[in-house]
Design an enzyme around this catalytic site. Structure first.
Site, PDB file in Angstrom:
ATOM      1  CG  ASP A 135     108.660 -13.750  65.150  1.00 23.01           C
ATOM      2  OD1 ASP A 135     109.212 -14.794  64.760  1.00 23.01           O
ATOM      3  OD2 ASP A 135     108.611 -13.423  66.358  1.00 23.01           O
ATOM      4  CB  THR A 186     106.868 -25.900  63.722  1.00 20.80           C
ATOM      5  OG1 THR A 186     106.785 -24.545  63.293  1.00 20.80           O
ATOM      6  CG2 THR A 186     107.314 -25.948  65.170  1.00 20.80           C
ATOM      7  CG  ASP A 237     114.065 -35.998  55.983  1.00 21.02           C
ATOM      8  OD1 ASP A 237     114.943 -35.890  56.845  1.00 21.02           O
ATOM      9  OD2 ASP A 237     112.918 -35.542  56.109  1.00 21.02           O
ATOM     10  CG  HIS A 279     110.809 -34.633  59.343  1.00 18.35           C
ATOM     11  ND1 HIS A 279     111.882 -34.726  58.504  1.00 18.35           N
ATOM     12  CD2 HIS A 279     111.051 -33.574  60.148  1.00 18.35           C
ATOM     13  CE1 HIS A 279     112.732 -33.751  58.771  1.00 18.35           C
ATOM     14  NE2 HIS A 279     112.245 -33.040  59.774  1.00 18.35           N
TER      15      HIS A 279
END
Length: 322
Positions: free
Chosen positions: A42, A128, A157, A184
């Site tokens: 990160d 993301t 899902d 999505h």
């Protein structure tokens, strides 16, 4: 119960982004033994290092031989077999979803070349959002084959759908065979024509002589799956555990060369007459990425819904100049 297959010796997973999704994925991967080594990167080095330390402190209790490291230097991703990208910009007040998508595309334009330099042979999995839009962008930025840069798509899902159906029928989730496909997002939909519990078509499942899954119930279930993330976010601010687990599952299929059928999102190349957009369809996932997008039977309404999903994404891509 079947014992999980251990991750191959030397297998390396790199996770980009130490937010709630990235850290949940790292946590799930360590516990499940998805990879022998997990690296967390990160740009906020202090955050990444703190998360790694917290995870490392618990490795006595995780899968055997699993290790974790990371920080704010992108070199921690070096030599990764799989790179999962969870990094994103935060939505600013007044910023639309499309504006946010544009910001995330620009992040990928900076990030992907750097990642490729560190892990040139990796498979890249985008988590993301909007993941379908970003999959097209990442594939264009990298020039990689569609099978090597794809998104988690509707894997989560589909898990939500199967959980609801299993709860209704009173059976195990593993006995439910049904998939969410398409975008999505708001235009995703279940393939009811092929949905089954064991060998029984979902529409034929009966209890005391009556059909349990009526058209009204199926329509409400589809709506509930599509809205599920909003409900979780309203209550706790983010979704992280389930997407972390589903991301770890995709990593396992890749590193263990499972050739598992999962509804990930790849840039289509003529399937169902659609190309140039990324949609989720049941696909064979194994070492090296997506091996094949399956020719899933769809009825007339489902075929139309898939094209509606494609058109929605095509408009988003055009608005972003992708």
């Amino acid at each position: 119960m079947e014992q999980p297959v251990p991750a191959p010796s030397g297998s390396r997973l790199a996770i980009v982004g130490a937010g709630s999704v990235g850290t949940s994925l790292a946590y799930a991967a360590l516990i499940r033994g998805s990879a022998r080594h997990v690296a967390l990167f990160d740009v906020n080095a202090a955050k990444a290092e703190a998360e790694v330390l917290d995870l490392a402190h618990g490795t006595q209790f995780t899968a055997a031989a699993a290790t974790v490291d990371g920080g704010g230097d992108i070199s921690v991703t070096k030599g990764a077999d799989v790179v999962v990208i969870t990094a994103r910009a935060k939505q600013a007040p007044g910023q639309t979803r499309l504006d946010l998508a544009g910001t995330n595309v620009r992040i990928l334009e900076q990030l992907m070349p750097q990642l490729l330099a560190q892990a040139p042979d990796a498979v890249y999995v985008l988590v993301t959002n909007p993941c379908d839009v970003l999959t097209v962008a990442a594939q264009k930025i990298t020039g990689l084959p569609a099978g090597r840069v794809f998104s988690s798509g509707t894997v989560l899902d589909t898990s939500r759908l199967r959980w609801l159906l299993a709860h209704r029928a009173g059976v195990s989730v593993s006995s439910v065979h049904a998939s969410m496909v398409g975008e999505h997002g708001d235009t995703e939909f279940p393939v009811w024509s092929g949905a089954r519990i064991g060998p029984v078509p979902i529409r034929d499942w009966t209890v005391d002589g009556g059909r349990l899954f009526t058209p009204g119930y199926l329509a409400e279930t589809a709506r509930e799956v599509t809205q599920a993330a909003y409900k979780v976010i309203a209550g706790k601010g983010a979704t992280n555990y389930a997407i972390g687990l589903s991301g770890a599952r995709i990593v396992e299929a890749l590193l263990r060369d499972e050739k598992a059928v999962l509804p990930v999102s790849t840039v289509l190349a003529g399937q169902y007459g659609i190309e140039g957009v990324a949609l989720s369809l049941p696909s064979v996932v194994g070492r090296g990425g997506v091996r094949a997008v399956l020719d899933t039977p769809l009825d007339e309404g489902e075929h139309a819904s898939l094209h509606h999903s494609a058109e929605t994404l095509r408009q988003s891509l055009a608005s972003l100049g992708i």
